[in-house]
Design an enzyme around this catalytic site. Sequence first.
Site, mmCIF file in Angstrom:
data_model
loop_
_atom_site.group_PDB
_atom_site.id
_atom_site.type_symbol
_atom_site.label_atom_id
_atom_site.label_comp_id
_atom_site.label_asym_id
_atom_site.label_seq_id
_atom_site.Cartn_x
_atom_site.Cartn_y
_atom_site.Cartn_z
ATOM 1 N N ASP A 52 0.828 -1.210 0.000
ATOM 2 C CA ASP A 52 0.000 0.000 0.000
ATOM 3 C C ASP A 52 0.861 1.257 0.000
ATOM 4 O O ASP A 52 2.097 1.203 0.019
ATOM 5 C CB ASP A 52 -1.053 -0.028 1.126
ATOM 6 C CG ASP A 52 -0.472 0.200 2.505
ATOM 7 O OD1 ASP A 52 0.658 0.718 2.618
ATOM 8 O OD2 ASP A 52 -1.162 -0.127 3.487
ATOM 9 N N LYS A 73 -3.898 4.138 -2.057
ATOM 10 C CA LYS A 73 -4.352 5.428 -2.546
ATOM 11 C C LYS A 73 -3.302 6.023 -3.471
ATOM 12 O O LYS A 73 -2.130 6.048 -3.157
ATOM 13 C CB LYS A 73 -4.559 6.366 -1.354
ATOM 14 C CG LYS A 73 -5.982 6.823 -1.237
ATOM 15 C CD LYS A 73 -6.177 7.686 -0.026
ATOM 16 C CE LYS A 73 -7.398 7.215 0.710
ATOM 17 N NZ LYS A 73 -7.636 7.892 1.938
ATOM 18 N N MET A 186 -5.441 8.853 10.860
ATOM 19 C CA MET A 186 -6.336 9.313 9.777
ATOM 20 C C MET A 186 -7.233 10.467 10.232
ATOM 21 O O MET A 186 -8.400 10.531 9.845
ATOM 22 C CB MET A 186 -7.217 8.147 9.283
ATOM 23 C CG MET A 186 -6.453 7.051 8.595
ATOM 24 S SD MET A 186 -7.491 5.630 8.173
ATOM 25 C CE MET A 186 -7.529 4.749 9.725
HETATM 26 N N1 SAH Z 1 -1.575 0.177 9.834
HETATM 27 C C1 SAH Z 1 -1.023 1.498 10.000
HETATM 28 C C2 SAH Z 1 -2.070 2.561 9.991
HETATM 29 C C3 SAH Z 1 -2.814 2.699 8.682
HETATM 30 S S1 SAH Z 1 -4.012 3.981 8.700
HETATM 31 C C4 SAH Z 1 -0.207 1.553 11.299
HETATM 32 O O1 SAH Z 1 -0.232 0.609 12.082
HETATM 33 O O2 SAH Z 1 0.470 2.552 11.526
HETATM 34 C C5 SAH Z 1 -3.117 5.327 7.983
HETATM 35 C C6 SAH Z 1 -2.786 6.357 9.011
HETATM 36 O O3 SAH Z 1 -1.675 5.943 9.774
HETATM 37 C C7 SAH Z 1 -2.399 7.701 8.461
HETATM 38 O O4 SAH Z 1 -3.531 8.476 8.144
HETATM 39 C C8 SAH Z 1 -1.650 8.299 9.628
HETATM 40 O O5 SAH Z 1 -2.543 8.767 10.603
HETATM 41 C C9 SAH Z 1 -0.968 7.071 10.195
HETATM 42 N N2 SAH Z 1 0.438 6.930 9.763
HETATM 43 C C10 SAH Z 1 0.979 5.899 9.122
HETATM 44 N N3 SAH Z 1 2.301 6.064 8.933
HETATM 45 C C11 SAH Z 1 2.599 7.254 9.483
HETATM 46 C C12 SAH Z 1 3.804 8.020 9.641
HETATM 47 N N4 SAH Z 1 4.981 7.574 9.190
HETATM 48 N N5 SAH Z 1 3.722 9.205 10.282
HETATM 49 C C13 SAH Z 1 2.564 9.672 10.762
HETATM 50 N N6 SAH Z 1 1.394 9.014 10.641
HETATM 51 C C14 SAH Z 1 1.412 7.814 10.019
#
Ligand code: SAH
Length: 267
Positions: A52, A73, A186
């Site tokens: 993804d 996306k 998110m």
């Molecule tokens: N499975 C992922 C989350 C997916 S939902 C996890 O465990 O982290 C996607 C959201 O994750 C984004 O909208 C943001 O809020 C957060 N996110 C993922 N990677 C990030 C990063 N490097 N820095 C800040 N927010 C992050």
Amino acid sequence: MKLEQAIARLAPVLDEFQPGHVWLAGAGPGNAGALTLDVLSALAQADAVVYDALVDGSVLNVAPNAELHFMGKRGGRESVRQDEITAQLIALAGLGKRVLRLKGGDPYIFGRGGEEALALARAGIPYRILPGVTSAFGAMASVGIPATMRGINKAIILATGHAAGSPEDLDWAALAKTGQPIVVYMGLKNLSRIVASLLEGGLNSSTPVAVVMAATTPDERIVISNLGGIEQAALAAGIASPALIVVGEIVSMRAELTDLAARMRSA
Ligand code: SAH
């Protein structure tokens, strides 16, 4: 000692990726250092990687011979439909490939890993989960906010801000009433609604808030303010997705920790 030597000494006994199996894995928040050995080994063995938008391209270099399928996306377009993703996983596994489904962070934390696991189980496809460092904990470690701190919090809430303001939204006021810190995934798009709901729930507008963008990557940025000011501050700083919102007193620990670190350096 070099990394290769260290891994050779550890001699980890890792599972062999079987043809026709799917592994649902988390690549961590962004930096290669947070990849687990299981995920590294999965990348080295996979025939197909379905990844993804949050997975860094450098990670995919570990699988030069695998076919790569981007499923996420793209430039503001709507996400690929979840049923298309699961159909793809099932089809690739049906062809006898070793299929690595790679997501940012942890696959079971706001990653729809549960739905994918369910679809695979229903289709009779063998699968396993390889956890990853979720972005909330990666981000807090990176910017110096302890996730729990004796005397400050006894729980930490991970919430999604995806549905904020919609009928199926969660009860932010109830979360606010716990007095425990909340990390919102998110949530950037709905920041104003989330802030309003938390204030309605009784949080003081002086409650510290951090927004962390692209945590653990070279693009990492942090904005610190309070509930009353965070929207304006994030806007002024040009914060963009992916970003996490951290709400609660633990955020104020960062200033103390960085002050101390600066004083030690100059001493
Ligand atoms: N499975 C992922 C989350 C997916 S939902 C996890 O465990 O982290 C996607 C959201 O994750 C984004 O909208 C943001 O809020 C957060 N996110 C993922 N990677 C990030 C990063 N490097 N820095 C800040 N927010 C992050």
